[in-house]
Design a protein around this motif. Structure first.
Motif: not given
Ligand SMILES: Nc1ncnc2c1ncn2[C@@H]1O[C@H](COP(=O)(O)OP(=O)(O)OP(=O)(O)O)[C@@H](O)[C@H]1O
Ligand SMILES: [Mg+2]
Lengths: 60, 565
Positions: B230-243, B315-328
């Motif tokens: 498992t992994a947990h991340d508090y930096e890249y999620s819906g709130t950041q997309l709102d931001k 605009l959100a590309g960095k967040i999307f990429a970070a989520i992919s990295r996290l999954v990998l």
């Protein structure tokens, strides 16, 4: 992707074993992990474990 | 225990209680899970309580108070349950009531009665009130009062957090039958849909929520689930997309209104901007463009604007990429290759985002990605946890809570799993001299287990050998063969119509099985031409393997045991 099941090999001519079965190795060491206590199949597992039943005993 | 706790008088529901949203679900008479809409018609109920002159508001009504009355509006509190003040991150509560230290737990100072003064209301009390309203909504729908529930929690919830949640729920009159983990609830929601015995799968659950993103790799073997990593991340999620959208619209606003106050510098303006940005973000999951519109955004100026999905994705590309990295990274943590993953379940509200699902599809080329953007059969990602909880609730609602507790105990759950796949050596079509390993039982399968498979025999029949082996898989790179003829078949309905602009690579990766060691051999003699052999493996709790091989429709066969070592 090939989904066709491949055939079993032909028995070598010189192969023999009592009752046509022989053990030649052992399983690798298992790992112990916690399974999740969730879902119908877990409940069946827990029931078998609790009553020390085998699969076929459990189905009866 | 009270009489209410007796299974006979139990009315149980499933609850998904997130920091951002909660959902309630039940199972219908036919055993189908269904998420319940509350009185306002919401199935995703904001986990927010607000107080106006002593009156309690919850859900969407409470969320609207973030603009007018943020000090008496409590949001993003679930993770605070059972925690000490010094170990929490209060930042999600910037625009609502702030958490404060109260003894060795956490409280909010809010005016929650008609009186002028504020009260320090504990997070536990807030959770109790929230659950009470959720249960009332479910009762309203079902026509009977709710006295128990299965609630989902993240895999990293501590015992103290679990205990605090159970207590908060009990205080609301809802006995927790079981807390189950969110990713497993999501897998169960999918498995329960088919009704057939689930096949062996290795699943990534990507739960992309509001304030957190949680990834789990789950081995599903014969419908039994084991979390591998498992992994947990508090930096890249819906709130950041709102931001991302908050920034964009604030800048657009200032471009058009040079002398206006920056809406990000005024609490009320920022609250409006944030709420509308979230709505725009959701609209962009469905349509190619969306409208932003806020009355009196800042300095009394109304603002409307449009954004298209392409711009948003940029605009959100960095967040999307970070989520992919996290999954990998979680797949690697489980010791697996992306090609080992058979299914990706996209869960949590942000998993509606088409780009996130498409990115998963390119990361896991051989997996089925279950998300609205990649499969017409996908379930609603926002509903998976609640559905899974409701299904579990229906499975255990006849049990004594003591029995449930006992079956969750490590005595029952700690189980030996095969470390290596077990299967047979077969003849390959192309590489005659080497056999090909065909797995019957995958690695990470808990014991006891029983599996069988039917194999053909070589052309003329005769005597065949059944070679029980261990096999490992490896990922090899192969140069791409250029196809001379375009493929015309294999164009099934649910195939993705906009096959992303995935660059064609020189090599493709392929998973191949490799024979590791032979464990046992058996002979089946005098097999008829065109016959089939059924091989059954029964692995006991002590890892002794019983193999039975026989000609289908024939008599006898061979039975042998590999004793436990
Ligand atoms: N259709 C949609 N498209 C994009 N994002 C969405 C959509 N629906 C909901 N969301 C977002 O999903 C997030 C909420 O996810 P979810 O409902 O899983 O909440 P949660 O589990 O309470 O979150 P957490 O505990 O991480 O705060 C919010 O940021 C919300 O804006
Ligand atoms: Mg969540």
């Amino acid at each position: 992707m090939a989904t066709k099941v491949l055939p079993l090999p032909v028995l070598p001519a010189d192969w023999t074993a009592p009752k046509d079965f022989k053990v030649v190795g052992a399983l690798s060491k298992p790992v112990t992990r916690e399974i999740e206590a969730v879902g119908p199949h877990f409940l069946a597992h827990a029931r078998r474990k609790r009553y020390k039943r085998t699969f076929s005993e459990d189905e009866r | 225990m009270s009489a209410d706790g007796e299974p006979s008088s139990r009315v149980a529901i499933g609850i998904a209680f997130g920091n951002s949203y909660s959902s309630i679900a039940h199972t219908t008479g036919e055993g189908k899970a269904e998420v319940i809409a509350n009185e306002e018609g919401d199935r995703q109920i904001p986990s927010i309580l607000a107080y106006v002159d002593g009156e309690e508001l919850q859900g969407t009504q409470a969320k609207a108070q973030l603009v007018r009355n943020p000090k008496n509006t409590v949001a993003y509190f679930r993770d605070f349950l059972g925690q000490e003040f010094k170990s929490i991150d209060p930042s999600p509560c910037h625009q609502s009531a702030h958490p404060i230290q109260s003894g060795n737990s956490i409280a909010f100072s809010i005016r929650d009665t008609e009186a002028e003064e504020s009260n320090n209301t504990s997070v536990s009390e807030i959770a109790t009130r929230h659950i009470r309203v959720l249960a009332a909504s479910a009762a309203d729908f079902l026509g009977k009062s709710i006295n128990s529930a299965v609630i989902t929690v993240p895999t990293n919830f501590s015992d103290a957090q679990k205990e605090a949640l159970s207590k908060a729920s009990a205080d609301a009159g809802v006995e927790v039958l079981q807390l189950i983990s969110e990713p497993v609830a999501a897998v169960l929601a999918y498995d329960a849909r088919t009704g057939t015995d689930p096949s062996d799968k290795t699943v990534v659950v990507a739960d992309i929520g509001g304030t957190r993103t949680d990834i789990a790799v789950v081995a599903s073997r014969g419908g039994i689930y084991t979390i591998l990593a498992t992994a947990h991340d508090y930096e890249y999620s819906g709130t950041q997309l709102d931001k991302v959208l908050v920034e964009y619209f604030a800048k657009e606003f200032l471009k058009k209104n040079k002398s206006a106050e920056d809406p990000r510098n005024n609490a009320r303006s920022l609250a409006k901007l944030t709420l509308e940005s979230e709505a725009v973000k959701k609209a962009l999951s469905l349509g190619g463009s969306a409208n932003f519109s806020v009355e009196s955004l800042s300095s009394g100026i109304d603002f409307t604007a449009t954004i298209n999905r392409t711009r948003y994705e940029l605009l959100a590309g960095k967040i999307f990429a970070a989520i992919s990295r996290l999954v990998l990274s979680v797949v690697a943590k489980a010791g697996l290759d992306p090609l080992d993953i058979s299914d990706v379940i996209m869960s949590g509200g942000s998993s509606h985002t088409p780009r996130l699902a498409r990115n998963m599809q390119s990361t896991f080329s051989s997996a089925a990605v279950h998300a609205p953007a990649t499969s017409t059969e996908a379930l609603n990602p926002s509903e998976l946890a609640a559905r899974g909880a409701a299904i579990q609730a229906s499975l255990i609602s006849d049990f004594d809570v003591e029995d449930v507790r006992e079956s969750c105990h490590p005595v029952v759950t700690a189980t030996a799993h095969l470390s290596t796949a077990l299967g047979l050596l077969c003849i390959s079509a192309d590489e005659k001299s080497h056999g090909v390993f065909v797995p019957l039982v995958e690695a990470e399968t808990p014991v006891p287990v029983r599996r069988s498979k039917i194999f053909p025999v070589p052309g003329a029949g005769g005597d065949v050998i059944v070679k029980l082996c261990e096999g490992t898989s490896e990922v090899i790179s192969k140069p791409v063969e250029k196809k001379t003829k375009p493929e015309t078949n294999g164009d099934d309905d649910d195939s993705d119509d906009d096959d992303d602009s995935e660059e064609e690579e020189e090599e493709i990766k392929e998973k191949k099985w490799k024979h590791k060691a032979t464990i046992a051999e058996a002979a089946i003699r005098g097999v008829k031409k065109g016959a089939k052999i059924e091989v059954q493996l029964n692995i006991g709790p002590d890892l002794a393997v019983t193999m039975v091989a026989r000609e289908v429709g024939g008599k006898g066969g061979v039975r042998g045991v590999v004793p436990a070592s």
